[in-house]
Design a protein around this motif. Structure first.
Motif, PDB file in Angstrom:
ATOM      1  N   GLU A 333       0.843  -1.209   0.000  1.00 24.29           N
ATOM      2  CA  GLU A 333       0.000   0.000   0.000  1.00 24.29           C
ATOM      3  C   GLU A 333       0.872   1.250   0.000  1.00 24.29           C
ATOM      4  O   GLU A 333       0.626   2.197  -0.740  1.00 24.29           O
ATOM      5  CB  GLU A 333      -0.944  -0.020   1.216  1.00 24.29           C
ATOM      6  CG  GLU A 333      -2.136  -0.925   0.965  1.00 24.29           C
ATOM      7  CD  GLU A 333      -2.994  -1.183   2.205  1.00 24.29           C
ATOM      8  OE1 GLU A 333      -4.037  -1.822   2.053  1.00 24.29           O
ATOM      9  OE2 GLU A 333      -2.577  -0.775   3.314  1.00 24.29           O
ATOM     10  N   GLU A 334       1.893   1.222   0.831  1.00 24.90           N
ATOM     11  CA  GLU A 334       2.810   2.374   0.908  1.00 24.90           C
ATOM     12  C   GLU A 334       3.501   2.589  -0.446  1.00 24.90           C
ATOM     13  O   GLU A 334       3.629   3.708  -0.930  1.00 24.90           O
ATOM     14  CB  GLU A 334       3.857   2.080   2.001  1.00 24.90           C
ATOM     15  CG  GLU A 334       4.767   3.223   2.349  1.00 24.90           C
ATOM     16  CD  GLU A 334       4.053   4.363   3.069  1.00 24.90           C
ATOM     17  OE1 GLU A 334       3.347   4.098   4.048  1.00 24.90           O
ATOM     18  OE2 GLU A 334       4.218   5.517   2.614  1.00 24.90           O
ATOM     19  N   ILE A 335       3.920   1.472  -1.053  1.00 24.11           N
ATOM     20  CA  ILE A 335       4.665   1.549  -2.316  1.00 24.11           C
ATOM     21  C   ILE A 335       3.760   2.027  -3.448  1.00 24.11           C
ATOM     22  O   ILE A 335       4.121   2.929  -4.208  1.00 24.11           O
ATOM     23  CB  ILE A 335       5.280   0.169  -2.657  1.00 24.11           C
ATOM     24  CG1 ILE A 335       6.403  -0.158  -1.672  1.00 24.11           C
ATOM     25  CG2 ILE A 335       5.797   0.129  -4.096  1.00 24.11           C
ATOM     26  CD1 ILE A 335       6.807  -1.625  -1.632  1.00 24.11           C
ATOM     27  N   ALA A 375      14.031  12.358  -5.886  1.00 22.69           N
ATOM     28  CA  ALA A 375      13.581  13.052  -4.679  1.00 22.69           C
ATOM     29  C   ALA A 375      12.493  12.212  -4.010  1.00 22.69           C
ATOM     30  O   ALA A 375      11.637  11.651  -4.694  1.00 22.69           O
ATOM     31  CB  ALA A 375      13.025  14.417  -5.068  1.00 22.69           C
ATOM     32  N   GLY A 376      12.547  12.110  -2.694  1.00 20.53           N
ATOM     33  CA  GLY A 376      11.491  11.420  -1.952  1.00 20.53           C
ATOM     34  C   GLY A 376      11.788   9.959  -1.669  1.00 20.53           C
ATOM     35  O   GLY A 376      11.155   9.348  -0.809  1.00 20.53           O
ATOM     36  N   VAL A 377      12.775   9.375  -2.367  1.00 16.95           N
ATOM     37  CA  VAL A 377      13.002   7.938  -2.197  1.00 16.95           C
ATOM     38  C   VAL A 377      13.574   7.625  -0.797  1.00 16.95           C
ATOM     39  O   VAL A 377      13.253   6.592  -0.204  1.00 16.95           O
ATOM     40  CB  VAL A 377      13.887   7.363  -3.330  1.00 16.95           C
ATOM     41  CG1 VAL A 377      15.332   7.766  -3.205  1.00 16.95           C
ATOM     42  CG2 VAL A 377      13.781   5.849  -3.378  1.00 16.95           C
ATOM     43  N   THR A 378      14.366   8.549  -0.255  1.00 19.89           N
ATOM     44  CA  THR A 378      14.933   8.320   1.084  1.00 19.89           C
ATOM     45  C   THR A 378      13.816   8.193   2.114  1.00 19.89           C
ATOM     46  O   THR A 378      13.834   7.292   2.958  1.00 19.89           O
ATOM     47  CB  THR A 378      15.857   9.499   1.480  1.00 19.89           C
ATOM     48  OG1 THR A 378      16.703   9.779   0.373  1.00 19.89           O
ATOM     49  CG2 THR A 378      16.687   9.195   2.693  1.00 19.89           C
ATOM     50  N   ASP A 379      12.839   9.091   2.026  1.00 21.82           N
ATOM     51  CA  ASP A 379      11.722   9.042   2.989  1.00 21.82           C
ATOM     52  C   ASP A 379      10.917   7.762   2.802  1.00 21.82           C
ATOM     53  O   ASP A 379      10.507   7.119   3.763  1.00 21.82           O
ATOM     54  CB  ASP A 379      10.784  10.237   2.785  1.00 21.82           C
ATOM     55  CG  ASP A 379      11.467  11.525   3.207  1.00 21.82           C
ATOM     56  OD1 ASP A 379      12.500  11.438   3.895  1.00 21.82           O
ATOM     57  OD2 ASP A 379      10.972  12.608   2.829  1.00 21.82           O
ATOM     58  N   LEU A 380      10.696   7.394   1.543  1.00 16.89           N
ATOM     59  CA  LEU A 380       9.926   6.179   1.271  1.00 16.89           C
ATOM     60  C   LEU A 380      10.649   4.957   1.865  1.00 16.89           C
ATOM     61  O   LEU A 380      10.026   4.119   2.542  1.00 16.89           O
ATOM     62  CB  LEU A 380       9.733   6.006  -0.245  1.00 16.89           C
ATOM     63  CG  LEU A 380       9.089   4.691  -0.673  1.00 16.89           C
ATOM     64  CD1 LEU A 380       7.658   4.591  -0.140  1.00 16.89           C
ATOM     65  CD2 LEU A 380       9.071   4.563  -2.204  1.00 16.89           C
ATOM     66  N   LEU A 381      11.955   4.870   1.636  1.00  9.07           N
ATOM     67  CA  LEU A 381      12.705   3.715   2.161  1.00  9.07           C
ATOM     68  C   LEU A 381      12.668   3.686   3.684  1.00  9.07           C
ATOM     69  O   LEU A 381      12.611   2.620   4.291  1.00  9.07           O
ATOM     70  CB  LEU A 381      14.144   3.735   1.637  1.00  9.07           C
ATOM     71  CG  LEU A 381      14.268   3.384   0.143  1.00  9.07           C
ATOM     72  CD1 LEU A 381      15.666   3.683  -0.368  1.00  9.07           C
ATOM     73  CD2 LEU A 381      13.939   1.914  -0.115  1.00  9.07           C
TER      74      LEU A 381
END
Ligand SMILES: Cc1cc2nc3c(=O)[nH]c(=O)nc-3n(C[C@H](O)[C@H](O)[C@H](O)COP(=O)(O)OP(=O)(O)OC[C@H]3O[C@@H](n4cnc5c(N)ncnc54)[C@H](O)[C@@H]3O)c2cc1C
Length: 446
Positions: A333-335, A375-381
């Motif tokens: 869901e997050e992904i 951008a944003g991938v660090t927060d997602l991980l």
């Protein structure tokens, strides 16, 4: 001793480390490097197929194992092979399969080396049935920090054995390995592919088939949402008694770094839709060569360049069986909400724990997928790491490039035992990678 100054990176190409590279042809020359290293750090670099920074040490020495690639013995009665660490999985399979055997755990790329797969205790599509590679290692010779070579087996130094299996190169350099191989009747597998409607359907099918099929792997459209969340294709396979004619694999190459912009939600959704519809409604049965089944991505050389110059991160975690279905749902869901996923996610079952202190497997479900470095991938991980922790899971060191030190310590409870072994065999911390420093496995104060 001749060094070459190189920039090396992991398969994800998000960072590059300047290293002094040394490529010995003999084990004795590898030992010379270790003895001469002084205060400099050393780490083994095999096929470079780990995604992050586990095979590099910025400013240190990289011991390239590619020329230590000989098969030293094959005993058909005992069903064991003894080899040097730099032989690739593909070359080992090319030796074993015509003789009626296979490596017992084969990762998704044939470009990984035998030393590299032991150092990450890798799993294949048959983890439920056969465990990970460390379960089949009889012994290995380890080049230690003092320049000596020690033969290590579970019954002569169980702690060092457990620290080295999956120990990401931090106990020393594996210079010889003895592996028990698996009988393989031919060069082919009989594959059944079926369309999977959604995530619940995936778990139903896993429950039905995981104890029956030798190999299983699910491909998930990680951009699908709502009622379609978790839809994909399940592949089940068993060794085929009869083989298929050997064809030289057709290899295409990605000739340059693709503009990252080409990988967007629209193009990826279209690709995933085609992949899903490729399998007819009622499923499909076919025979595939072991190479095509084990290493589908190897047909496209340098496919990591599809992500452009900035590279990409791979995320792979395992969540324990209990609560596993809802853990995987939360992750997906997050992904899917982030819209950042690319190509297909891989969902597999895992059978049980490995023999190494830092072995990745746990009985449950493992999910793996790529994210372009944007951008944003660090927060997602970070959010995916938090969800993994909430469900008692862990992130795979072979794929990690961003895990937090605190998260890592919670995921790997045998870290204390692992550090105790390192303290004993390498008190000065000669063997060191950027990953080990980043995760606080070794480093100042450890
Ligand atoms: C397309 C693709 C598919 C993959 N599929 C799977 C999969 O299905 N299952 C799975 O488990 N993994 C999978 N992986 C991950 C891969 O199998 C591991 O990262 C493996 O460790 C790579 O081996 P390598 O030789 O490239 O090692 P490297 O990436 O070069 O090194 C990995 C680690 O091993 C250490 N090392 C290497 N050689 C030695 C040695 N001789 N002695 C001591 N330490 C050593 C390095 O220091 C480093 O810590 C996949 C990777 C790719 C790119």
């Amino acid at each position: 001793m001749r060094f070459k100054q190189l920039e090396l990176s992991g398969w994800g190409r998000t960072t590059a480390a300047a290293v002094s590279a040394y490529r010995p042809e003999r084990i004795s020359a590898a030992a010379d490097l270790v003895r001469a290293a002084g205060a400099e750090n050393v780490v083994a670099y095999g096929g470079g197929r780990s995604y992050g920074d586990s095979a590099v040490r910025t400013g240190g020495a990289a011991l390239l194992t590619e020329r230590l690639d000989r098969i030293l013995a094959f005993d058909e009665t005992e069903q064991v092979v003894v080899c040097e660490p730099g032989i690739t999985v593909a070359d080992m399979q090319a030796f074993l399969v015509p003789r009626g055997y296979s490596l017992p755990a084969v990762p998704g790329t044939g470009f990984a080396t035998v030393g590299g797969i032991v150092a990450n205790d890798v799993h294949g599509k048959n983890h439920d049935r056969h465990g990970s590679i460390g379960d089949h290692v009889c012994w290995f010779d380890l080049l230690m920090a003092d320049g000596t070579v020690k033969q290590v087996a579970p019954d002569n130094d169980g702690d060092l054995f457990a620290a080295t299996i999956g120990g990401v190169g931090l106990t020393g350099i594996i210079v010889t390995v003895c592996i028990k191989v698996l009988p393989m009747p031919s060069n082919a597998v009989q594959v059944t592919e079926m369309r999977v409607r959604d995530l619940d359907h995936f778990f139903e099918l896993f429950a039905e088939h995981r104890d029956r099929a030798t190999y299983s792997v699910g491909w998930i459209d990680a951009l699908a949402r709502g009622a379609k969340l978790g839809r994909g294709v399940l592949e089940l396979a068993d060794p085929s008694p009869a083989g298929i004619p050997d064809k030289a694999p057709r290899r295409l190459r990605v000739p340059f770094d693709m503009p990252g912009i080409l990988l967007n939600r629209l193009t990826m959704s279209a690709f995933n839709e085609v992949y899903y519809r490729r399998v007819p409604d009622g499923g499909e049965v076919s025979k595939k060569s072991l190479t095509a089944f084990f290493h589908p991505l190897d047909a496209l050389h340098d496919w990591n360049r599809l992500y452009g110059r900035a590279g990409f991160h791979q995320f792979q975690c395992v969540v324990p069986e209990e609560g596993g279905a809802s853990g995987i749902r939360s992750l997906l869901e997050e992904i899917s909400a982030s819209g950042s996923a690319s190509f297909l996610a891989v969902l597999k079952t895992m059978g049980g724990e490995g023999r190494g202190h830092l072995s990745f497997p746990v009985r449950g479900y493992t999910l793996a997928l790529d994210f372009p470095a944007r951008a944003g991938v660090t927060d997602l991980l970070q959010r995916l790491e938090d969800i993994t922790l909430d469900y008692g899971g862990r992130i795979y060191l072979a794929k990690d490039s961003m895990m937090s030190e605190a998260g890592f310590a919670r995921m790997y409870p045998a870290l204390r035992e692992f550090r105790a072994v390192l303290e004993h065999v390498d008190p000065k911390g000669l063997f060191m990678s950027d990953q080990a420093l980043r995760l606080g496995i070794r480093g100042p104060g450890r």
